[in-house]
Design a protein around this motif. Sequence first.
Motif, PDB file in Angstrom:
ATOM      1  N   LYS A 111       0.835  -1.195   0.000  1.00 38.91           N
ATOM      2  CA  LYS A 111       0.000   0.000   0.000  1.00 38.91           C
ATOM      3  C   LYS A 111       0.879   1.259   0.000  1.00 38.91           C
ATOM      4  CE  LYS A 111      -4.080   1.785   2.351  1.00 38.91           C
ATOM      5  NZ  LYS A 111      -4.834   1.818   3.621  1.00 38.91           N
ATOM      6  N   ALA A 112       1.958   1.209   0.775  1.00 41.35           N
ATOM      7  CA  ALA A 112       2.832   2.371   0.883  1.00 41.35           C
ATOM      8  C   ALA A 112       3.568   2.654  -0.427  1.00 41.35           C
ATOM      9  CB  ALA A 112       3.843   2.162   2.014  1.00 41.35           C
ATOM     10  N   LYS A 113       3.700   1.622  -1.271  1.00 35.32           N
ATOM     11  CA  LYS A 113       4.328   1.810  -2.577  1.00 35.32           C
ATOM     12  C   LYS A 113       3.434   2.604  -3.509  1.00 35.32           C
ATOM     13  CE  LYS A 113       6.147  -2.661  -3.062  1.00 35.32           C
ATOM     14  NZ  LYS A 113       6.284  -3.870  -3.880  1.00 35.32           N
ATOM     15  N   GLY A 114       2.133   2.625  -3.201  1.00 39.66           N
ATOM     16  CA  GLY A 114       1.197   3.315  -4.076  1.00 39.66           C
ATOM     17  C   GLY A 114       0.492   2.387  -5.035  1.00 39.66           C
ATOM     18  N   LEU A 136       1.175   9.211   5.000  1.00 34.92           N
ATOM     19  CA  LEU A 136       1.008   8.378   3.807  1.00 34.92           C
ATOM     20  C   LEU A 136      -0.452   8.025   3.557  1.00 34.92           C
ATOM     21  CD1 LEU A 136       3.849   5.727   3.827  1.00 34.92           C
ATOM     22  CD2 LEU A 136       3.227   7.202   1.959  1.00 34.92           C
ATOM     23  N   GLY A 137      -1.317   8.447   4.458  1.00 33.82           N
ATOM     24  CA  GLY A 137      -2.726   8.109   4.291  1.00 33.82           C
ATOM     25  C   GLY A 137      -2.985   6.636   4.491  1.00 33.82           C
ATOM     26  N   LEU A 138      -2.173   5.973   5.321  1.00 27.03           N
ATOM     27  CA  LEU A 138      -2.358   4.535   5.511  1.00 27.03           C
ATOM     28  C   LEU A 138      -3.572   4.224   6.385  1.00 27.03           C
ATOM     29  CD1 LEU A 138       1.297   3.191   5.874  1.00 27.03           C
ATOM     30  CD2 LEU A 138      -0.197   3.165   3.886  1.00 27.03           C
ATOM     31  N   HIS A 139      -4.163   5.274   6.975  1.00 27.01           N
ATOM     32  CA  HIS A 139      -5.355   5.018   7.786  1.00 27.01           C
ATOM     33  C   HIS A 139      -6.630   5.093   6.963  1.00 27.01           C
ATOM     34  CE1 HIS A 139      -2.781   5.039  11.190  1.00 27.01           C
ATOM     35  NE2 HIS A 139      -2.454   6.299  11.052  1.00 27.01           N
ATOM     36  N   ARG A 140      -6.482   5.486   5.702  1.00 27.35           N
ATOM     37  CA  ARG A 140      -7.678   5.524   4.851  1.00 27.35           C
ATOM     38  C   ARG A 140      -8.201   4.112   4.675  1.00 27.35           C
ATOM     39  NH1 ARG A 140      -7.431  10.184   0.680  1.00 27.35           N
ATOM     40  NH2 ARG A 140      -6.153  11.682   1.796  1.00 27.35           N
ATOM     41  N   ARG A 200      -3.085   7.781  -3.447  1.00 25.41           N
ATOM     42  CA  ARG A 200      -2.381   6.581  -3.894  1.00 25.41           C
ATOM     43  C   ARG A 200      -1.195   6.957  -4.783  1.00 25.41           C
ATOM     44  NH1 ARG A 200      -1.692   3.633  -8.016  1.00 25.41           N
ATOM     45  NH2 ARG A 200      -3.130   4.614  -9.449  1.00 25.41           N
ATOM     46  N   ARG A 203       1.714   8.214  -2.702  1.00 25.90           N
ATOM     47  CA  ARG A 203       2.454   7.197  -1.950  1.00 25.90           C
ATOM     48  C   ARG A 203       3.562   6.592  -2.798  1.00 25.90           C
ATOM     49  NH1 ARG A 203      -2.798   4.283  -0.671  1.00 25.90           N
ATOM     50  NH2 ARG A 203      -3.623   5.544   1.025  1.00 25.90           N
ATOM     51  N   GLY A 204       4.731   6.493  -2.219  1.00 27.14           N
ATOM     52  CA  GLY A 204       5.828   5.857  -2.938  1.00 27.14           C
ATOM     53  C   GLY A 204       6.499   6.795  -3.916  1.00 27.14           C
ATOM     54  N   MET A 244       8.115   5.058   2.636  1.00 26.97           N
ATOM     55  CA  MET A 244       8.247   4.612   4.022  1.00 26.97           C
ATOM     56  C   MET A 244       9.096   3.344   4.097  1.00 26.97           C
ATOM     57  SD  MET A 244       5.186   4.696   6.710  1.00 26.97           S
ATOM     58  CE  MET A 244       5.401   4.392   8.450  1.00 26.97           C
ATOM     59  N   ILE A 303      10.714  -4.512  -5.720  1.00 30.37           N
ATOM     60  CA  ILE A 303      11.286  -3.168  -5.828  1.00 30.37           C
ATOM     61  C   ILE A 303      10.863  -2.540  -7.155  1.00 30.37           C
ATOM     62  CG2 ILE A 303      13.414  -1.842  -5.904  1.00 30.37           C
ATOM     63  CD1 ILE A 303      14.686  -3.916  -4.128  1.00 30.37           C
ATOM     64  N   GLU A 350       8.296  -3.075  -8.822  1.00 30.24           N
ATOM     65  CA  GLU A 350       6.877  -2.749  -8.756  1.00 30.24           C
ATOM     66  C   GLU A 350       6.668  -1.292  -8.320  1.00 30.24           C
ATOM     67  OE1 GLU A 350       4.831  -5.025  -5.795  1.00 30.24           O
ATOM     68  OE2 GLU A 350       3.238  -5.499  -7.194  1.00 30.24           O
ATOM     69  N   ALA A 351       7.493  -0.865  -7.364  1.00 32.82           N
ATOM     70  CA  ALA A 351       7.365   0.502  -6.864  1.00 32.82           C
ATOM     71  C   ALA A 351       7.659   1.519  -7.975  1.00 32.82           C
ATOM     72  CB  ALA A 351       8.325   0.714  -5.694  1.00 32.82           C
ATOM     73  N   VAL A 403       4.689   1.282 -10.914  1.00 31.28           N
ATOM     74  CA  VAL A 403       3.374   1.816 -10.596  1.00 31.28           C
ATOM     75  C   VAL A 403       3.308   3.325 -10.811  1.00 31.28           C
ATOM     76  CG1 VAL A 403       3.797   2.137  -8.116  1.00 31.28           C
ATOM     77  CG2 VAL A 403       1.493   1.682  -8.922  1.00 31.28           C
ATOM     78  N   HIS A 404       4.460   4.003 -10.722  1.00 29.53           N
ATOM     79  CA  HIS A 404       4.437   5.459 -10.868  1.00 29.53           C
ATOM     80  C   HIS A 404       5.043   5.954 -12.182  1.00 29.53           C
ATOM     81  CE1 HIS A 404       2.938   5.972  -6.862  1.00 29.53           C
ATOM     82  NE2 HIS A 404       3.909   5.263  -6.362  1.00 29.53           N
ATOM     83  N   MET A 406      13.900   0.222  -2.399  1.00 31.21           N
ATOM     84  CA  MET A 406      12.511   0.292  -2.842  1.00 31.21           C
ATOM     85  C   MET A 406      11.924   1.674  -2.571  1.00 31.21           C
ATOM     86  SD  MET A 406       9.269  -1.856  -1.398  1.00 31.21           S
ATOM     87  CE  MET A 406       9.901  -3.466  -1.748  1.00 31.21           C
TER      88      MET A 406
END
Lengths: 338, 350
Positions: free
Chosen positions: A241-244, B56-60, B86, B89-90, B95, B114, B116-117, B120-121, B168
């Motif tokens: 999740k932290a990766k996005g 990071l909005g991890l509580h969403r 989203r 993040r990353g 983090m 790694i 993947e990070a 995704v962006h 990562m």
Amino acid sequence: MLAYIVRRLFAGGILLVAMSMITFILFFAIPSDPAQFACGKNCSLAQRAQVRKGLGYDKPVAVQWENFAVGVFKGRDYPDDKSLAKSAPQLIAHCAAPCLGYSRVNLQTVTQEFKQRIPVSASLALAAFLMWIIGGIGLGALAAVWKGTIIDRGVVGISLVFYAFPTFFVGLFLLKYLAIKWQVFPVPSYISIADGGLWNWFVNLILPALTLALFYMAGYVRMTRAFVLESMSEDYLRTAKAKGLAPRKILYKHTMRAALTPLVTMAGLDLAGLLGGAVITESVFNYNGLGKLVVDSVITFDLPTVVGLVLLLGAFVIVANIIVDILYALIDPRVRVG
Amino acid sequence: MTDSFLSVRDLVVHFPTTDGIVKATEGLSYDLDRGKTLGIVGESGSGKSVSSSAILGLHRGTNAQVSGQILLDGDDLLQLNDEQMRRCRGRDVAMIFQDPLSAMHPYYTVGNQIGEAYLVHNKVSKKAARARTIEMLDRVGIPQPDRRVDDYPHQFSGGMRQRAMIAMSLMNDPGLLIADEPTTALDVTVQAQILDLLQDLQREFNSAIIIITHDLGVVAEMADDVLVMYAGRAVEYGPTKEILVHPEMPYTWGLLSSVPDVTGDTDAKLIPIRGNPPSLLNPPAGCAFNPRCDHRDKVPGDLCTTVVPELTPARTGGNHTKRCHLANPDEVYATEILPEIAPDLVQGQA
């Protein structure tokens, strides 16, 4: 990896030999006489002795087992009587290798019996397996994602209902309404692909397979739900999740992969068990599969068939175990040797 | 409005439970510039991880209630919708987690996770992502990165896993890096390597780092500023030097007294903080630290048990604030605490 598989297969072979021995011993430990069964009610002692000799039950258990073992690889004649073979060869039944025995009750070799029965049970088991795996894992994952909502409660509740009802009830219920009353499906009877084509085979299979699948599915829904929820609380999902990553990708790639691993073991063993026949479902839908053969051969005291069945069903489980272990190594890199 | 790179204002994180509201973070504010490091210190359950996860909005998607402002480069992260968050993040904020073994998926190769990070962006091919992964693994000091990229996490040692996690997190060159106890699960010798690596990379990428720890040694080594948290609140905040030399809050004193000093006098005592961290469901009235505080009797009346102290400038000045009712905390520290924990230091001065 190859050495591992060979080792496992070898161990499985030894296990099968031991199983055949134990079955022989158990069978003769029973305080009733198979010759008496074969001979009938009005049977003199002389007649009985003759029948016993004809069936080969006069020899010691060890010799009988040895004959059986040789027959598996070489084939054998029933009855194994050289003088009879000369005087009346039409009375001799030859059982070609791999000979698992000759059933005096059904008047055919056990191998022939299996050839007729296995496709029935296998069709049923595989069709049911597909249904419950797709349904069980899909609904289980759905329930986990919507945990605590009406979807979750509905899925878990309904699957529990099917788990609680006995198979013969669900089977008869489906038969009565879907086949007889509303005629959505034909009244099922097993039609092989060779006889009726793919479509007839499939349509006739739906109701019995569904009956089995509904029962198994309940367990898989609950297990999948639990495993997915457990996997969702793992640290590596927080990383994902932290990766996005998008929620969909997290679910399919990261959550499900981890959640499905323990299900592979369950699914493999359940399928192996079901390949050996589903006694009740086969009876309800009048399918002549292995399950019915198990019951019939035990009732009629048909030793050759019982021994053959024990070995066959044992082999299913042993092979399934080996396949599950190999799959496990493919899925989980930590299990891989080296 | 400040022009800091990261500016957290009145951050509140509450978790409603059937027993009541867990107040994990209460009115937290701090600022952080690029190239600077903030150390957040506190016991387990003091809200350090929870408040940082909120960035990071991890509580969403959970039932957490988050309010306040988290301004990153002027944008309020709490106002972003889920899709915008989203993407952030990353890419803008990354983090690093405490236990690198459980933070990596056991079934995928290190390179896959790694890469993947990056994928995704960025609209790049898998090949490009792999090349970038190998480059970053090399950068964080993994030997033979072109081979190790296809290893699984369990084939890495603890320190290498944390290096891989750092690789990562830095794949997209994020402006802000949050390291949640990055060295807690590692061997002491490896800890220093990881901290050095983080500092090197910070200089190279000019990123802001929040390092969450309960180890004041890590703070002294890494942080420009320190934020001491207790029961969801900041109790002392200021430049690291100020806080380590002139702490003005009894909880900070307690933390300092609990740190063993290898070079120091063997007569120096290790003094644990008595009692247990408070329940965040039902924190003590007044100053949350008052039931464990040894200096409560120096405050007149029942201020400590009734009134939550405000964050006020420290007596020693220097852009340093503390949350304590004591009138002369600097004097109490110099006369009562310092002689206990560092007698050689006091004698040296005398």
